[in-house]
Design a protein around this motif. Structure first.
Motif, PDB file in Angstrom:
ATOM      1  N   GLU A  77      71.809  34.020  52.472  1.00 47.05           N
ATOM      2  CA  GLU A  77      71.637  34.308  51.040  1.00 47.05           C
ATOM      3  C   GLU A  77      72.276  35.646  50.676  1.00 47.05           C
ATOM      4  OE1 GLU A  77      70.180  32.465  48.399  1.00 47.05           O
ATOM      5  OE2 GLU A  77      70.445  30.933  49.928  1.00 47.05           O
ATOM      6  N   ARG A  78      72.135  36.617  51.589  1.00 40.85           N
ATOM      7  CA  ARG A  78      72.756  37.936  51.333  1.00 40.85           C
ATOM      8  C   ARG A  78      74.266  37.786  51.269  1.00 40.85           C
ATOM      9  NH1 ARG A  78      68.725  40.276  54.486  1.00 40.85           N
ATOM     10  NH2 ARG A  78      69.948  39.986  56.382  1.00 40.85           N
ATOM     11  N   LYS A  92      75.374  36.420  48.016  1.00 38.50           N
ATOM     12  CA  LYS A  92      75.373  37.410  46.920  1.00 38.50           C
ATOM     13  C   LYS A  92      76.630  38.275  46.999  1.00 38.50           C
ATOM     14  CE  LYS A  92      70.579  38.037  45.599  1.00 38.50           C
ATOM     15  NZ  LYS A  92      69.581  37.616  46.547  1.00 38.50           N
ATOM     16  N   TYR A 144      79.653  36.541  45.812  1.00 34.59           N
ATOM     17  CA  TYR A 144      79.793  36.468  44.360  1.00 34.59           C
ATOM     18  C   TYR A 144      80.585  37.673  43.863  1.00 34.59           C
ATOM     19  CZ  TYR A 144      78.622  36.775  39.441  1.00 34.59           C
ATOM     20  OH  TYR A 144      78.707  36.904  38.090  1.00 34.59           O
TER      21      TYR A 144
END
Lengths: 382, 220
Positions: free
Chosen positions: A246-247, A250, A253
């Motif tokens: 998940e990190r 991010k 992105y």
């Protein structure tokens, strides 16, 4: 206000003449956005594809799941009984969906059959009976689940905790095979299990999901509940790996936005240079129109619209071209092992980001022109 | 119409000397001639009056209703004939004239008649549908004058309108100027063509501000 129509119509006539006389200029203003947009699109699609591949791999190895196990000792275990675990099972299934939660209760008693000892024993509820026996009768019975295809409906005598029971042979369902690697498992209806759980049992709860947030929520709820109940549990999950992923998502992105923004800046610099050179060539006409009383903002807006039209056309062409190009490239980039592009659509947000970068590029390219229009017409006209 | 210039000071960007320093004068005559040697500031003065150049210091006032230097002032009140003529190259003579009129929003019958008069006086009727590239120097000059006058401006500025023209074309232009400048309008002509002195109501000799010897010294 007729000058708002007259002047722009003359300017567009002048623009078309300039494009016909020197087609390299409009062509380059289309080609550069095509190339930059293609680059940005392919990078964005690459990120989406890698993310989706990673998720698929994680789903294949069942990474979006968590195992909660508890050793229940009946005599001293703070009032925990099979009935209480059944109530808890109902509660968790209500919250997370029956298909996502699986309970396995394994009494701590020895089971022997045909020279094999330590055959696992599990308890099953009435609602689970039909997942073991497709065409079984109304009354649940003791089942001898096996993966070696013993004749169905044949009965075997099993030695179960100092007694002998007759168990009907059935094929081992997949969810039991996933949990137990051996060939045999004894399944006992929970209604007749009281004497088997006197020594305690191991309860395993498996939560299976398809995204990180549900796994995280499930593990958190379980830990909170059992902590409040003051019961010891053991949690096994890939949560830390999923948190790392998940990190990375991010960060990815911001990297994506950075790449697209950089393409916008490059576009702005190149467009600005071309626009400035064209403006210097056209500065005489601009000064002449200003000497007639044409406001500078009309000339600036015309330059902006001219460049926006060409850049938008370039970006649009890149959106048409990226899928066939991706299809050509994917077979050749063996390092990253990309899959079929036809399965991927560029998210709408990414499309807007690319268009936004193009618009930003055109706006920034107008800065030198805006400065040029500040020059007094009398210094240009003779 | 009256144009007043007070304490005008102007220097071109990067130039070491001033074209005008604390210069004042007033124009109210129908036809005023600015004469002087090349580089004395005649064209510069015209461009300052047309607000195409901004002076460093000084005040320019007119009796116009529009604010001096505004886009409306330029569109409606000023007609300028440049030394390089500056006709729009992609538009025909007729379109060049119409554009100036429509920009000034002069669409009245009287304005239309005035425009036709200028076209006729300057002998432009057979040339209306031709583009500037198809005209001779004299024809372009006359087209530029017609464009400047056809919008009925109150201030007409002509920069060397007869430069390089033969006597016939010059007489056509002189006759048109004498007969057709509207009442109340003023015409300022920057020229060193002596043939135009006969039509001037007032002559402003820039040489009186700068004797020839000093001018030569300045140029050298």
């Amino acid at each position: 206000m007729k000058f708002l129509i007259l002047i722009p119509s003359y300017l567009w006539k002048n623009t078309l003449k300039r494009w016909c006389e020197n087609p390299i200029s409009p062509f380059s203003k289309i080609l550069i956005p095509v190339l930059l947009s293609l680059l940005a699109t392919l990078i964005l699609v690459f990120f989406i594809e890698t993310e989706q591949q990673l998720i698929r791999q994680l789903q294949q190895v069942d990474s979006y799941s968590a195992l909660i196990s508890e050793r229940v000792q009946m005599q001293s275990h703070r009032g925990v009984s099979v009935d209480k675990t059944l109530a808890e099972e109902h509660m968790w299934k209500s919250k997370y969906g029956a298909a996502n939660i699986r309970y396995i209760r394994q009494p701590n008693i020895p089971v022997k059959w045909n020279g094999s000892s330590n055959i696992p024993i599990i308890l099953y509820t009435a609602s689970e009976y039909h997942s073991f026996v497709k065409d079984g009768g109304a009354t649940p019975e003791i089942l001898f689940l096996n993966s070696i295809k013993l004749s169905r409906k044949r009965y075997e005598t099993i030695e179960l905790h100092q007694s002998r029971v007759s168990a009907r042979c059935e094929e081992m369902p997949e969810f039991v095979q996933d949990h137990y690697k051996g060939s045999y498992v004894l399944a006992v209806p929970i209604e007749v299990a009281d004497r088997f759980v006197a020594q305690g049992f191991t309860m395993t709860i498996k939560g299976s999901f398809d995204n990180f947030q549900d796994v995280e929520s499930f593990v958190f709820d379980m830990e909170s509940y059992y902590h409040a109940e003051r019961r010891q549990i053991r949690v096994v999950s890939a949560l830390s790996i999923l948190e790392g992923i998940e990190r990375i998502k991010k960060i990815q992105y911001y990297v994506r936005v950075g790449v697209v923004f950089s393409c916008g800046v490059i576009l702005a610099l190149i467009l600005g240079t071309i626009a400035w050179l064209e403006f210097r060539h056209e500065s005489y006409l601009m000064a002449l129109l200003r000497s007639f009383g044409t406001p500078s903002w009309i000339l600036l807006i015309h330059a902006f619209l001219e460049n926006l039209l060409l850049v938008s056309l370039g970006i649009y062409l890149s959106f048409i071209a990226w899928q066939p190009l991706y299809g050509v490239l994917k077979g050749r980039i063996s390092i990253v092992n990309l899959r079929s592009a036809s399965a991927i659509d560029l998210p709408l947000l990414d499309t807007y980001i690319i268009y936004g970068a193009g618009l930003l590029g055109v706006l920034v390219a107008m800065i030198p022109i805006a400065f040029g229009l500040r020059k007094q017409p009398g210094l240009i006209l003779q | 119409m009256k144009v007043s210039i007070s304490n005008l000071t102007y220097r071109y960007p990067g130039a070491s000397s001033y074209v005008f320093e604390d210069f004042s004068f007033e124009v109210s005559s129908r036809i005023t001639l600015l004469k002087g040697y090349s580089g004395c500031g005649k064209s510069t003065m015209l461009r300052i009056i047309a607000s195409l150049l901004k002076p460093k210091k000084g005040v320019i006032t007119t009796s116009s209703d529009y604010k001096f230097g505004s886009a409306q002032f330029l569109r409606k009140e000023v007609g300028f004939v440049f030394q390089q003529l500056n006709l729009l190259p992609l538009a025909s003579v007729k379109r060049n004239i119409e554009l100036a009129k429509k920009l000034a929003q002069n669409t009245s019958q009287a304005s239309s008649e005035n425009s036709d008069l200028w076209v006729k006086q300057l002998g432009l009727e057979p040339l209306l549908h031709k583009k500037p590239g198809q005209l001779s120097g004299g024809q372009q000059q006359r087209a530029a004058i017609a464009r400047a006058f056809s919008k009925d401006p109150a201030i007409i500025l002509l920069d060397e309108p007869t430069s390089g023209l033969d006597d016939l074309n010059t007489e056509i232009i002189k006759k048109a100027l004498l007969e057709n400048i509207a009442d109340g309008a003023i015409c300022i002509i920057a020229t060193h063509d002596h043939r135009l002195e006969t039509i001037a109501d007032e002559i402003l000799d820039f040489n009186t501000f700068l004797p020839m010897e000093e001018h030569i010294e300045k140029m050298v």
